[in-house]
Design a protein around this motif. Structure first.
Motif, PDB file in Angstrom:
ATOM      1  N   TYR A 168      -5.492  12.267 -10.716  1.00  0.00           N
ATOM      2  CA  TYR A 168      -6.496  11.910  -9.716  1.00  0.00           C
ATOM      3  C   TYR A 168      -6.678  13.068  -8.747  1.00  0.00           C
ATOM      4  CZ  TYR A 168      -5.300   7.184 -11.342  1.00  0.00           C
ATOM      5  OH  TYR A 168      -5.061   6.079 -12.110  1.00  0.00           O
ATOM      6  N   PRO A 169      -7.880  13.239  -8.193  1.00  0.00           N
ATOM      7  CA  PRO A 169      -8.102  14.359  -7.266  1.00  0.00           C
ATOM      8  C   PRO A 169      -7.519  14.125  -5.884  1.00  0.00           C
ATOM      9  CG  PRO A 169     -10.109  13.076  -7.524  1.00  0.00           C
ATOM     10  CD  PRO A 169      -9.120  12.516  -8.515  1.00  0.00           C
ATOM     11  N   ALA A 170      -7.565  12.875  -5.384  1.00  0.00           N
ATOM     12  CA  ALA A 170      -7.091  12.603  -4.022  1.00  0.00           C
ATOM     13  C   ALA A 170      -6.895  11.110  -3.852  1.00  0.00           C
ATOM     14  CB  ALA A 170      -8.103  13.114  -2.991  1.00  0.00           C
ATOM     15  N   LEU A 171      -6.179  10.760  -2.773  1.00  0.00           N
ATOM     16  CA  LEU A 171      -5.978   9.342  -2.476  1.00  0.00           C
ATOM     17  C   LEU A 171      -7.285   8.695  -2.038  1.00  0.00           C
ATOM     18  CD1 LEU A 171      -2.670   9.191  -0.368  1.00  0.00           C
ATOM     19  CD2 LEU A 171      -3.050   8.137  -2.598  1.00  0.00           C
ATOM     20  N   PRO A 172      -7.509   7.448  -2.414  1.00  0.00           N
ATOM     21  CA  PRO A 172      -8.651   6.719  -1.850  1.00  0.00           C
ATOM     22  C   PRO A 172      -8.384   6.413  -0.383  1.00  0.00           C
ATOM     23  CG  PRO A 172      -7.302   5.253  -3.173  1.00  0.00           C
ATOM     24  CD  PRO A 172      -6.749   6.637  -3.366  1.00  0.00           C
ATOM     25  N   ALA A 173      -9.414   6.065   0.341  1.00  0.00           N
ATOM     26  CA  ALA A 173      -9.263   5.768   1.764  1.00  0.00           C
ATOM     27  C   ALA A 173      -8.743   4.353   1.945  1.00  0.00           C
ATOM     28  CB  ALA A 173     -10.609   5.931   2.472  1.00  0.00           C
ATOM     29  N   PHE A 174      -7.666   4.206   2.695  1.00  0.00           N
ATOM     30  CA  PHE A 174      -7.101   2.905   3.016  1.00  0.00           C
ATOM     31  C   PHE A 174      -7.162   2.710   4.530  1.00  0.00           C
ATOM     32  CE2 PHE A 174      -4.723   3.833  -0.922  1.00  0.00           C
ATOM     33  CZ  PHE A 174      -5.020   2.685  -1.639  1.00  0.00           C
ATOM     34  N   THR A 175      -7.529   1.523   4.965  1.00  0.00           N
ATOM     35  CA  THR A 175      -7.446   1.184   6.375  1.00  0.00           C
ATOM     36  C   THR A 175      -6.041   0.661   6.633  1.00  0.00           C
ATOM     37  OG1 THR A 175      -9.790   0.611   6.453  1.00  0.00           O
ATOM     38  CG2 THR A 175      -8.401  -0.230   8.226  1.00  0.00           C
ATOM     39  N   ARG A 176      -5.248   1.424   7.387  1.00  0.00           N
ATOM     40  CA  ARG A 176      -3.843   1.087   7.580  1.00  0.00           C
ATOM     41  C   ARG A 176      -3.627   0.430   8.942  1.00  0.00           C
ATOM     42  NH1 ARG A 176      -0.608   3.598   3.727  1.00  0.00           N
ATOM     43  NH2 ARG A 176       0.758   1.878   4.292  1.00  0.00           N
ATOM     44  N   ASP A 177      -2.688  -0.477   8.966  1.00  0.00           N
ATOM     45  CA  ASP A 177      -2.290  -1.170  10.198  1.00  0.00           C
ATOM     46  C   ASP A 177      -0.992  -0.521  10.674  1.00  0.00           C
ATOM     47  OD1 ASP A 177      -1.218  -2.929  12.096  1.00  0.00           O
ATOM     48  OD2 ASP A 177      -2.147  -4.680  11.169  1.00  0.00           O
ATOM     49  N   ILE A 235       0.834  -1.204   0.000  1.00  0.00           N
ATOM     50  CA  ILE A 235       0.000   0.000   0.000  1.00  0.00           C
ATOM     51  C   ILE A 235       0.872   1.259   0.000  1.00  0.00           C
ATOM     52  CG2 ILE A 235      -1.680   1.342   1.331  1.00  0.00           C
ATOM     53  CD1 ILE A 235      -2.940  -1.245   2.245  1.00  0.00           C
ATOM     54  N   SER A 236       1.979   1.234   0.732  1.00  0.00           N
ATOM     55  CA  SER A 236       2.873   2.399   0.767  1.00  0.00           C
ATOM     56  C   SER A 236       3.417   2.699  -0.625  1.00  0.00           C
ATOM     57  CB  SER A 236       4.013   2.158   1.755  1.00  0.00           C
ATOM     58  OG  SER A 236       3.521   2.090   3.081  1.00  0.00           O
ATOM     59  N   GLY A 237       3.821   1.664  -1.335  1.00  0.00           N
ATOM     60  CA  GLY A 237       4.305   1.864  -2.701  1.00  0.00           C
ATOM     61  C   GLY A 237       3.214   2.364  -3.626  1.00  0.00           C
ATOM     62  N   LEU A 238       2.015   1.821  -3.449  1.00  0.00           N
ATOM     63  CA  LEU A 238       0.885   2.255  -4.263  1.00  0.00           C
ATOM     64  C   LEU A 238       0.545   3.719  -3.990  1.00  0.00           C
ATOM     65  CD1 LEU A 238      -1.452   1.584  -6.188  1.00  0.00           C
ATOM     66  CD2 LEU A 238      -2.751   0.781  -4.213  1.00  0.00           C
ATOM     67  N   CYS A 239       0.568   4.103  -2.711  1.00  0.00           N
ATOM     68  CA  CYS A 239       0.273   5.495  -2.356  1.00  0.00           C
ATOM     69  C   CYS A 239       1.313   6.452  -2.938  1.00  0.00           C
ATOM     70  CB  CYS A 239       0.204   5.654  -0.842  1.00  0.00           C
ATOM     71  SG  CYS A 239      -1.281   4.924  -0.097  1.00  0.00           S
ATOM     72  N   ALA A 240       2.573   6.031  -2.931  1.00  0.00           N
ATOM     73  CA  ALA A 240       3.626   6.879  -3.512  1.00  0.00           C
ATOM     74  C   ALA A 240       3.351   7.127  -4.989  1.00  0.00           C
ATOM     75  CB  ALA A 240       4.988   6.227  -3.311  1.00  0.00           C
ATOM     76  N   PHE A 241       2.952   6.071  -5.694  1.00  0.00           N
ATOM     77  CA  PHE A 241       2.631   6.217  -7.121  1.00  0.00           C
ATOM     78  C   PHE A 241       1.409   7.119  -7.318  1.00  0.00           C
ATOM     79  CE2 PHE A 241      -0.122   4.722 -10.583  1.00  0.00           C
ATOM     80  CZ  PHE A 241       0.670   5.061 -11.667  1.00  0.00           C
ATOM     81  N   LEU A 242       0.360   6.880  -6.514  1.00  0.00           N
ATOM     82  CA  LEU A 242      -0.857   7.669  -6.657  1.00  0.00           C
ATOM     83  C   LEU A 242      -0.616   9.138  -6.331  1.00  0.00           C
ATOM     84  CD1 LEU A 242      -3.526   5.234  -5.127  1.00  0.00           C
ATOM     85  CD2 LEU A 242      -3.128   5.753  -7.529  1.00  0.00           C
ATOM     86  N   ASN A 243       0.209   9.410  -5.321  1.00  0.00           N
ATOM     87  CA  ASN A 243       0.523  10.804  -4.984  1.00  0.00           C
ATOM     88  C   ASN A 243       1.220  11.504  -6.136  1.00  0.00           C
ATOM     89  OD1 ASN A 243      -0.554  11.266  -2.381  1.00  0.00           O
ATOM     90  ND2 ASN A 243       1.100  10.074  -1.441  1.00  0.00           N
ATOM     91  N   LEU A 244       2.089  10.761  -6.831  1.00  0.00           N
ATOM     92  CA  LEU A 244       2.761  11.338  -8.002  1.00  0.00           C
ATOM     93  C   LEU A 244       1.735  11.678  -9.075  1.00  0.00           C
ATOM     94  CD1 LEU A 244       5.339  12.031  -9.577  1.00  0.00           C
ATOM     95  CD2 LEU A 244       5.433   9.640 -10.302  1.00  0.00           C
ATOM     96  N   GLN A 245       0.803  10.769  -9.301  1.00  0.00           N
ATOM     97  CA  GLN A 245      -0.212  11.018 -10.333  1.00  0.00           C
ATOM     98  C   GLN A 245      -1.165  12.138  -9.913  1.00  0.00           C
ATOM     99  OE1 GLN A 245       2.015   9.052 -12.059  1.00  0.00           O
ATOM    100  NE2 GLN A 245       0.240   9.305 -13.381  1.00  0.00           N
ATOM    101  N   ILE A 246      -1.428  12.246  -8.602  1.00  0.00           N
ATOM    102  CA  ILE A 246      -2.267  13.339  -8.111  1.00  0.00           C
ATOM    103  C   ILE A 246      -1.596  14.677  -8.378  1.00  0.00           C
ATOM    104  CG2 ILE A 246      -3.143  14.428  -5.993  1.00  0.00           C
ATOM    105  CD1 ILE A 246      -3.647  11.561  -4.942  1.00  0.00           C
ATOM    106  N   SER A 247      -0.266  14.721  -8.163  1.00  0.00           N
ATOM    107  CA  SER A 247       0.475  15.968  -8.405  1.00  0.00           C
ATOM    108  C   SER A 247       0.447  16.364  -9.878  1.00  0.00           C
ATOM    109  CB  SER A 247       1.928  15.816  -7.931  1.00  0.00           C
ATOM    110  OG  SER A 247       2.643  14.905  -8.762  1.00  0.00           O
ATOM    111  N   LYS A 248       0.214  15.377 -10.746  1.00  0.00           N
ATOM    112  CA  LYS A 248       0.139  15.650 -12.190  1.00  0.00           C
ATOM    113  C   LYS A 248      -1.289  15.911 -12.641  1.00  0.00           C
ATOM    114  CE  LYS A 248       4.195  12.822 -13.292  1.00  0.00           C
ATOM    115  NZ  LYS A 248       4.694  11.646 -14.047  1.00  0.00           N
ATOM    116  N   GLY A 249      -2.247  15.831 -11.697  1.00  0.00           N
ATOM    117  CA  GLY A 249      -3.622  16.126 -12.031  1.00  0.00           C
ATOM    118  C   GLY A 249      -4.446  14.958 -12.522  1.00  0.00           C
TER     119      GLY A 249
END
Length: 284
Positions: free
Chosen positions: A30-39, A14-28
């Motif tokens: 996606y609007p925001a990260l989806p909600a993840f239940t983290r341990d 999930i951490s790796g996925l979030c890093a990728f999604l944050n990069l794509q969010i910065s490029k416009g």
């Protein structure tokens, strides 16, 4: 994808996925990260899966190295000295990243995105020079280009390792397991010869001791993975200088390297004995 994996493995994914999604969010994209239940406990474990690294002896690694092709043997020496991930060796450094004049090697774009320059022991210089001679033969054969930006470490057939995104495990795993099988045969034979010699002398207690050590060493040797070398490095270097170990191994957070440190009761006892206790005096 993660249903059958541990919580720690899921959190790393999930951490790796979030890093990728944050990069794509910065490029416009996606609007925001989806909600993840983290341990949270799994995200920052104080201790990784238990490994018998405290029983690991360099001689067992040397037995594997002696049974390995020069390409894998050199990789194992660097992994032990640098505390590096296998992926960093196979995909994260080029010929130009190795500087024999300063005995440094830089791993690019590591797991946390940092470039990590590591120091290599000067005793490894002849080993690296011999490896580079073998590598130059592969350049002349045309299996790898001559440029400084070409991968430093090659497959035993002289080709670069192909990126696989970690989807199928370690790319040099077949060569490593083959070297381990050969090492197991050598170690087993070495013990058998010593046991036979002790039986001839009639030293039954020594025979019993060697039989126990043979069983322990063969079981340990069969279990050793290349990632053990990162645990071993963290434990050995972290005891002496945690900050230096973090820099060399590319750890940003002390919590990360703490997860690699191996509990060693004998070392703990030695520290306590060295520190001692307040003296007592007879009082009336």
């Amino acid at each position: 994808r993660q249903n059958d994996n541990t919580a720690e493995t899921r959190e790393r994914y999930i951490s790796g996925l979030c890093a990728f999604l944050n990069l794509q969010i910065s490029k416009g994209q996606y609007p925001a990260l989806p909600a993840f239940t983290r341990d949270q406990k799994a995200r920052n474990p104080l201790r990784r899966t238990r490994r018998n690294v405290q029983q690991f002896r360099v001689q067992l690694l040397e037995d594997i190295i002696d049974a390995a092709h020069i390409s894998l043997a050199t990789q194992l020496r660097v992994e032990y000295s640098a505390g590096a991930r296998v992926s960093s060796l196979l995909q994260g450094c080029s010929l130009g990243d190795l500087d024999l004049s300063t005995m440094t090697l830089t791993f690019r774009d590591t797991k946390n995105g940092d470039d990590v320059p590591v120091a290599l022991p000067t005793s490894m210089k002849p080993v690296l020079e011999t490896y580079l001679q073998w590598r130059q033969v592969q350049v002349r054969r045309g299996t790898i280009g001559p440029g400084s930006d070409e991968p430093l470490f090659l497959h035993y057939r002289g080709r670069p390792y192909k990126p696989n995104g970690g989807a199928w495990g370690t790319q040099n795993k077949t060569a490593y397991n083959s070297a381990k099988r050969r090492a197991l045969a050598v170690v087993g034979k070495r013990y058998d010869e010593a046991i036979t010699a002790m039986r001839v002398t009639g030293d039954r207690s020594e025979v019993d001791r060697l039989l126990r050590l043979k069983s322990d060493d063969l079981k340990l040797l069969a279990s050793i993975t290349q990632h053990w070398l990162r645990h071993k490095f963290a434990t050995d270097m972290g005891r002496k200088d945690l900050r230096a170990a973090m820099v060399q191994g590319g750890w940003r957070d002390p919590r990360s390297i703490n997860g690699y440190l191996i509990v060693d009761a004998e070392f703990q006892r030695a520290l306590v004995d060295e520190r001692g206790a307040p003296a007592t005096a007879a009082r009336t």
